[in-house]
Scaffold this active site. Structure first.
Site, short mmCIF file in Angstrom:
data_model
loop_
_atom_site.label_atom_id
_atom_site.label_comp_id
_atom_site.label_asym_id
_atom_site.label_seq_id
_atom_site.Cartn_x
_atom_site.Cartn_y
_atom_site.Cartn_z
N HIS A 1 0.81 -1.22 0.00
CA HIS A 1 0.00 0.00 0.00
C HIS A 1 0.84 1.27 0.00
O HIS A 1 0.30 2.37 0.03
CB HIS A 1 -0.93 -0.02 1.22
CG HIS A 1 -2.11 0.87 1.11
ND1 HIS A 1 -2.28 1.97 1.93
CD2 HIS A 1 -3.20 0.85 0.29
CE1 HIS A 1 -3.43 2.58 1.62
NE2 HIS A 1 -3.99 1.92 0.63
N ASP B 1 14.97 10.77 -9.66
CA ASP B 1 16.30 11.32 -9.37
C ASP B 1 16.43 11.62 -7.88
O ASP B 1 16.40 10.70 -7.08
CB ASP B 1 16.59 12.52 -10.25
CG ASP B 1 16.82 12.12 -11.72
OD1 ASP B 1 17.15 10.95 -11.96
OD2 ASP B 1 16.67 12.99 -12.60
N LYS C 1 2.96 4.45 -1.21
CA LYS C 1 2.88 5.35 -2.36
C LYS C 1 4.15 6.20 -2.36
O LYS C 1 4.23 7.24 -1.68
CB LYS C 1 1.64 6.23 -2.29
CG LYS C 1 0.36 5.51 -1.81
CD LYS C 1 -0.09 4.40 -2.74
CE LYS C 1 -1.14 3.53 -2.08
NZ LYS C 1 -2.41 4.18 -1.79
#
Length: 528
Positions: free
Chosen positions: A191, A198, A193
């Site tokens: 889950h 870079d 995110k």
């Protein structure tokens, strides 16, 4: 006048309790700002200790910490701004792109095109995807996240494009066979995110699909810090090595194959759960340890604590998110931080009894809880068991208000429901934002000095079953505090106060079938 006496702690980065001697007027804190003359900043590491010091000194024992300048944090406002920012950064990427998400929408051809063009234009660029195996292959043999991504490996090779899908160890064997695909995510997911490009990373609760780019409200913080981006890349890589690899398979109707690489450091969760957890504990525990090296930026007045919840993988559990949240809320319940204010939000409103108790035990001067209205819930109008979820969350919201009334905080704590139109109708949005903002006593005119952003929904599922990643911002910079206050306020633009009378309306009543479905999910070991 105010005379401050203080002593340095044995560790220079730890804030000590502060003593005030007050003559003729009430004591107040001084703050530095991002507009300080000559580019100077106050330092959380070396300044006289403040109320924040009692919090950071405890957080330093839990999590790594990274000092940044306030200007290294950008707060995005809308789904479209998030999407355009992500595409722009990927198109300009020089070395690396890593995307950890629950899933990438099976029709996100524009995003994949941006990634493809970046790979074509820069032979040094490498791209790594980490999604969830259950969600990422759910539609197989029809189009899925896996079938969308696999052609990138065929075109650029596995040395430049890596696709990994994490499979929970909690759903195997007979249980996996009988639980419908539509609801099997209730037993655990990848889950996190994490959207790294870079030396920058976007922390969010947003997944990568059309609704999250257009009409699903979330939160998005951009951290322009190589050290933080490197840290989360190590997290991304460690979980990837505990995951299946997706490879192109043109001969397969699904268009891909999911394999457990021989060079993964441990066994698959579907073949050896104990061995898998043993390796996961070995791989992940070092990433969760508090910092031991001195800060390269000792003059910063802003700290980032990465908070991770990896409970289903660790034995013993050394996760940092829940311990850090407990620490903050328990500190707010102490006399020195009494009369603080906070705002808490979760798109799927099902905080654990412990979190609810800790929030209410703070006895805040003012507090707001923001939840999605049933008409702004992503499951509104769904068929089957998932269609019952908006009503289930309504029941949980009502129970929260009951708890507020029982402790006598009805005048201080308000519940708001966020609604912008109706899901699946023209102009209708869903609400998926989650997080916490804390404003300390005396700062009401400035803004929050503590804010938590990331993937967690603060539910039993978040703390027992899912992999979560968050960033805790602690700051004394007035400019950043003001921007956090603006974020806290704009998320309430479409939120209205609801009370007990709202839940007595006919359309808000929760039937017995919903209560039974909630009970069945719990009995089977899942969670909302």
């Amino acid at each position: 006048m105010i005379v401050r006496s203080f002593s340095r702690c044995s560790k220079a980065r730890t804030l000590c309790p502060q003593t005030y001697r007050v003559s003729g007027r009430r004591a107040s804190r001084r703050y530095s700002t991002s507009n300080a003359p000559n580019g100077t900043y106050g330092s959380l590491s070396s300044s006289p200790a403040s109320m924040l010091g009692s919090i950071t000194s405890e957080l330093d024992k839990i999590s790594p910490r990274f000092e940044v300048q306030p200007t290294q944090i950008q707060i995005l406002r809308s789904p479209s701004e998030f999407y355009e920012t992500l595409k722009t950064k990927i198109s300009l990427a020089k070395r690396r792109v890593y995307l950890s998400t629950l899933y990438i929408g099976k029709t996100e051809h524009e995003l994949i095109s941006v990634i493809r063009m970046a790979l074509r234009h820069n032979a040094d660029l490498k791209v790594s995807f980490l999604t969830d195996a259950l969600r990422g292959t759910r539609e197989t043999p029809k189009a899925s996240c896996a079938s969308l991504l696999a052609p990138l490996v065929a075109e650029f090779g596995s040395d430049r494009v890596e696709i990994r899908m994490f499979h929970t160890p909690n759903l195997t064997g007979l249980r996996k066979a009988i639980v419908p695909r539509r609801i099997n995510e209730g037993w655990g997911l990848q889950h996190m995110k994490l959207y790294g490009v870079d030396d920058e990373i976007i922390m969010s609760g947003s997944n990568l699909s059309d609704d999250y780019f257009t009409n699903r409200q979330d939160r998005y913080h951009v951290f322009s810090s190589k050290r933080i981006t490197d840290y989360f890349k190590r997290v991304h890589d460690a979980v990837s090595e505990l995951s299946y690899r997706i490879l192109p398979a043109p001969e397969n109707p699904a268009g891909y194959q999911m394999v457990w690489p021989a060079d993964n450091p441990g066994p698959s969760p579907l073949t050896d759960i104990c061995g898998f957890k043993t390796q996961a504990t070995k791989s992940l525990t070092p990433l969760l340890q508090p910092s031991s090296l001195p800060s390269p930026n000792p003059q910063s007045n802003t700290i980032i604590y990465p908070l991770l919840q990896f409970t289903p993988l660790l034995d013993p559990d050394t996760s940092t998110e829940l311990p850090a949240l407990r620490t903050i809320l328990k500190k707010l319940a102490t006399p020195s931080l009494a009369h603080s204010s906070w705002t808490f939000t979760a798109g799927y409103f099902n905080m654990t009894p412990e979190v609810r108790g800790l929030l209410l035990a703070t006895r805040p001067a003012r507090a707001t809880v923001i939840a999605a209205s049933p008409w702004a819930n992503g499951f509104y109008g769904s068929s089957g068991v998932s269609g019952m979820l908006p009503a289930a969350y309504t029941l949980l919201s009502r129970r929260f208000l009951d708890a507020v009334a029982r402790v006598g905080l009805g005048e201080r704590v308000v519940l708001k429901e966020w609604r912008r139109g109706t899901v699946n109708e023209e102009g209708g949005w869903t609400y998926h934002a989650k997080g916490l903002w804390v404003t300390l006593p005396g700062d009401q005119g400035v803004g929050p000095s503590v804010a938590l952003v990331g993937s967690s929904n603060y539910t039993a599922r978040s703390y027992r079953l899912d992999l979560e990643a968050n960033a805790l911002v602690v700051t004394e910079d007035q400019g950043l505090m003001g921007r956090l206050r603006e974020e806290e306020e704009w998320l309430q633009e479409f939120a209205g106060v609801v009370g007990e009378e709202e839940f007595r309306r006919t359309e808000r009543r929760v039937g017995l079938h919903v209560r039974v479905a909630m009970w069945i999910v719990t009995v089977l070991g899942g969670a909302l």
